[in-house]
Design an enzyme around this catalytic site. Structure first.
Site, PDB file in Angstrom:
ATOM      1  N   LYS A  79      56.775  26.445  43.115  1.00  0.00           N
ATOM      2  CA  LYS A  79      57.957  26.311  43.976  1.00  0.00           C
ATOM      3  C   LYS A  79      58.163  27.602  44.769  1.00  0.00           C
ATOM      4  O   LYS A  79      57.964  28.700  44.240  1.00  0.00           O
ATOM      5  CB  LYS A  79      59.189  25.996  43.106  1.00  0.00           C
ATOM      6  CG  LYS A  79      60.442  25.646  43.911  1.00  0.00           C
ATOM      7  CD  LYS A  79      61.582  25.253  42.977  1.00  0.00           C
ATOM      8  CE  LYS A  79      62.866  24.964  43.727  1.00  0.00           C
ATOM      9  NZ  LYS A  79      63.977  24.581  42.834  1.00  0.00           N
ATOM     10  N   SER A 154      66.469  20.436  43.856  1.00  0.00           N
ATOM     11  CA  SER A 154      65.846  21.182  44.940  1.00  0.00           C
ATOM     12  C   SER A 154      64.330  21.303  44.798  1.00  0.00           C
ATOM     13  O   SER A 154      63.649  21.689  45.735  1.00  0.00           O
ATOM     14  CB  SER A 154      66.454  22.581  45.017  1.00  0.00           C
ATOM     15  OG  SER A 154      66.205  23.301  43.808  1.00  0.00           O
ATOM     16  N   SER A 178      67.724  20.548  39.133  1.00  0.00           N
ATOM     17  CA  SER A 178      66.718  20.609  40.201  1.00  0.00           C
ATOM     18  C   SER A 178      65.281  20.395  39.764  1.00  0.00           C
ATOM     19  O   SER A 178      64.392  20.316  40.605  1.00  0.00           O
ATOM     20  CB  SER A 178      66.821  21.953  40.935  1.00  0.00           C
ATOM     21  OG  SER A 178      68.003  22.008  41.668  1.00  0.00           O
TER      22      SER A 178
END
Length: 486
Positions: A79, A154, A178
């Site tokens: 990420k 996210s 997330s």
């Protein structure tokens, strides 16, 4: 059939038997990215040259080394809010579009030591603020099961890349759901470990008392292998817990006989989609058939979780994001004529709408005259939410419910309605406020063929029991074997 349809342990055996090379795995990853990423839009930055070079070096090691580690040669996506030395890290924000970190995050160092290979950096909601990956400053990631729908957020890029078979596993971060919510939307396995279990050193902070890095994989066993590697105490992180790390794969026995499950009535109440409710109840029947028992309980303060979370997380974000000012970090605007203007214009141009909204909310909650009324009160409610969990865990081994109240919604459907978007995290947020571990595993599909996730929540530092239940359920069902057709 893709190599990534196999479990990590199977790939490991093939590498040791020299049936495949590390280079095959890395090339498979980039080939798949080339085929589908224009549809999925999961990656922001690729590190192809470096990855292939690393793969060749590791292939030379196979001859000279008897025992290869579990993650040896495995391709991974990271990420884009986890710093990677020399590989651009933007947090999906324009303000960091020129940021090349000088060091690795601790989790990246641990993966490097385990000899896994970073394929690239994955898209996300800007600074991890969002539930749909529509708030990225660069692109909108799409759900591989239906590209008209969001992948969740996210960590939407991480979940979508794993679901689309671009990488066998990825790292995400979870502040209010997330990792788990996109795992649910994309039909993969996502774990948020106990707060303090995995080092946050090198994770760009959104809300420091809530953020936690965790793995996203195709199956529970792979997930446990990765947590084995990244968990543990780190002196570089003042919130890291010095607690012994067990072998999580040892918990994957498939046995849940005598296990006591709590099902909060608030998690199946109004607002939870009928298809989601049915899938969760069916999953409980599966576990019941394996010798577990379940009872309905109450987490009475969970109804205040969303309001509590957005006050606390936004307050911490307003402090954490103060450093991105065009001087210490971030792109500097060339339109300013003086210092104050430079701060204002750089931040106005660099941050997206959602990030600005949360900075404003947080700054307001922390301001003189409002601190006691909002921030302090939210901290007190957080304690009540944590106490609710502890009370239930006195009598039960795990808590089970849906991961998200609905399957993935359409792109653009909720983007102009922040409150509806915030409510999407209603079932995951309490877990972060309490600091306990939680996992999402696939447990069904909606009428539109969109995945539904089952959330299993455990006691502090008891990821082993969470994995045991998740693995037993996975072994008894076939949901994790289904793949999107891109």
């Amino acid at each position: 059939m893709s190599l990534f349809d196999k479990k990590m342990s199977e790939l490991h055996e093939m590498l040791q038997a020299k049936e495949i090379k590390v280079q095959d795995l890395v090339e498979e990853s980039y080939k798949r990215i080339e085929e589908v990423d224009d549809k999925v839009q999961a990656f922001l930055t690729l590190d192809k040259e470096n990855a292939i070079l690393q793969a060749k070096k590791l292939d030379e090691q196979v001859d000279s080394s008897a025992g290869l580690g579990a993650l040896f040669g495995m391709p991974i996506g990271v990420k884009d809010n986890i710093v990677t030395k020399g590989l651009r890290t933007t947090c999906a924000s324009k303000i960091l579009e020129n940021f090349d970190p000088l060091h690795n995050a601790t989790v990246v160092e641990k993966l490097n030591d385990a000899q896994s290979i970073t394929i690239g950096k994955l898209n996300m909601d800007e600074f991890a603020m969002g539930s749909s990956t529509e708030n990225s400053g660069y692109k909108r990631t799409r759900n591989p099961w239906n590209t008209d729908h969001v992948p969740g957020g996210s960590s939407g890029g991480s979940a979508a890349a794993v679901a689309a078979g671009e990488v066998p596993f990825a790292l995400g971060s979870d502040t209010g759901g997330s990792i788990r919510q996109p795992a649910s939307f994309c039909g993969v396995v996502g774990l948020k470990p106990t707060y303090g279990r995995v080092s946050r050193f090198g994770l760009v902070a959104f809300a420091s008392s809530l953020d936690q890095i965790g793995p996203i994989t195709r199956n529970v066993e792979d997930n446990a292998f990765i947590l084995n590697t990244i968990a543990g105490y780190d002196k570089m992180d003042s919130t890291s817990a010095n607690v012994e790390v067990p072998d999580y794969t040892a918990a994957l026995t498939g046995d849940v006989k005598g296990l006591k499950i709590a099902v909060p009535k608030e998690y199946l109440a109004e607002g939870v989609d009928e298809e989601v409710r049915k899938s969760v109840l069916d999953a409980l029947k599966v576990l019941e058939g394996m010798g577990a028992t379940w009872e309905e309980v109450s987490l009475p303060h969970s109804k205040y979780a969303v309001a509590t979370y957005y006050l606390l997380a936004s307050s911490e974000a307003s402090a954490n994001l103060a450093r991105f000012d065009g001087v210490r970090y971030g792109v500097r605007s060339d339109k300013a004529e003086n210092l104050i203007d430079m701060f204002k214009i750089s931040r106005s141009e660099g941050f997206g709408e959602e990030v600005k909204r949360r900075i404003m909310l947080g700054t307001f909650a922390l301001s003189s005259g409002y601190y006691d009324a909002y921030y302090k009160k939210a901290q007190k409610v957080r304690t009540l939410i944590k106490n609710d969990f502890e009370k239930v865990f006195e009598d039960y081994d795990v808590i089970i419910g849906p991961t998200a109240p609905t399957p993935a919604f359409k792109i653009g459907e909720n983007i102009d309605d922040p409150l509806t978007m915030y409510a999407n995290d209603i079932l995951t947020i309490p877990v972060n406020l309490a600091g306990v571990p939680g996992i999402s595993v696939p447990c069904g599909f909606s009428e539109n063929k969109l995945p539904i996730g089952l959330q299993i929540i455990g006691k502090h530092f008891d990821e082993s029991t969470v994995y045991r239940v998740a693995h037993a359920f996975e072994q008894a069902t076939d949901y994790h074997k289904a793949k999107p057709e891109l």
